[in-house]
Write an enzyme that holds these catalytic residues in place. Sequence first.
Site, PDB file in Angstrom:
ATOM      1  N   HIS A 269       0.860  -1.181   0.000  1.00  0.00           N
ATOM      2  CA  HIS A 269       0.000   0.000   0.000  1.00  0.00           C
ATOM      3  C   HIS A 269       0.902   1.238   0.000  1.00  0.00           C
ATOM      4  O   HIS A 269       2.141   1.108  -0.030  1.00  0.00           O
ATOM      5  CB  HIS A 269      -0.940  -0.022   1.211  1.00  0.00           C
ATOM      6  CG  HIS A 269      -0.240  -0.259   2.511  1.00  0.00           C
ATOM      7  ND1 HIS A 269       0.605   0.665   3.081  1.00  0.00           N
ATOM      8  CD2 HIS A 269      -0.228  -1.336   3.343  1.00  0.00           C
ATOM      9  CE1 HIS A 269       1.084   0.189   4.212  1.00  0.00           C
ATOM     10  NE2 HIS A 269       0.616  -1.034   4.399  1.00  0.00           N
TER      11      HIS A 269
ATOM     12  N   HIS B  77       4.082   1.294   2.111  1.00  0.00           N
ATOM     13  CA  HIS B  77       5.268   0.610   1.568  1.00  0.00           C
ATOM     14  C   HIS B  77       5.923   1.464   0.475  1.00  0.00           C
ATOM     15  O   HIS B  77       7.141   1.522   0.365  1.00  0.00           O
ATOM     16  CB  HIS B  77       4.878  -0.736   0.942  1.00  0.00           C
ATOM     17  CG  HIS B  77       4.343  -1.734   1.924  1.00  0.00           C
ATOM     18  ND1 HIS B  77       3.022  -2.111   1.946  1.00  0.00           N
ATOM     19  CD2 HIS B  77       4.952  -2.439   2.903  1.00  0.00           C
ATOM     20  CE1 HIS B  77       2.847  -3.012   2.900  1.00  0.00           C
ATOM     21  NE2 HIS B  77       3.997  -3.226   3.496  1.00  0.00           N
TER      22      HIS B  77
END
Length: 280
Positions: free
Chosen positions: A36, A39
């Site tokens: 997501h 990250h």
Amino acid sequence: MALEIVRSVAEIRSRVNDYKSNGKTVCLVPTMGGLHAGHLSLIAKAKEVADIVVVSIFVNPTQFNNPDDFETYPGDEEKDLESITREGADLVFIPTVNEMYPEGFSTEVKVTAGIDILCDAHRPGHFDGVATVVTKLFLQVGANFACFGEKDYQQLFIIKRLVTDLNIPIIIHPAPTVRENDGLAMSSRNARLNKAERKVAPQLNQAMQLAREKINKGGSISKACEKAKEQLESKDHFKVEYFEVRCGESMVLVDKPSSKCRLFAAAWLGDVRLIDNIKL
Ligand code: PAF
């Protein structure tokens, strides 16, 4: 440059060695997939600190204390690879369980500071699994730097400790928690929230902000935390595991606020466990 996918320890070690012998610096971003925006912010940070970015994707079985959580951990390799390519990483390391834990594997890395509290008190053995796999990844990849999110603050604390204690030659770069517009801390597990749960999920962060405001205005830490817990649980959907203020450097509980303090919270919403932490 096209994204290179590597699945064996020998190959990742040799690719990183090549880069380093050509004078390049390397930063590792360890993940369990289900990528997501949080990250992606770690990949962006890694690009700032090093020439070459390696992302690892490995859903580490030894850090799951609940088999259902492991089985249903969200992840889609193709989608993750698209995001990593878009974000401009150079290499992805995707080992199999057998590559990481071949038959006969019998070593564990156990950090004894910063445990028995917060998540560790509720997920026994979780951080031993994290410490073991992260140590392996550091030794396998041989990167100069690694990026970790502050959302998993206790994890970050434990990883910094193990790097110091085991003299692993790597520099850890923390990155701030990335949030949805409504304040919910991003997490791969948010994908498991149903519509109604997703709607109320930001209340955890709202309760934390309210408690912080009370504490910073001179209110008692224990009263503010108790009240927040009570209010979250009275709404029926949250089951609070912890809601407390600790020193962000020592992880010790505090009863007086200072600039080092952080407010930590974890709560279940249905079958999903949400965690968050903010600076006081
Ligand atoms: O934070 C995570 O996603 C995991 O705990 C990590 C650091 C990749 C180890 O498996």
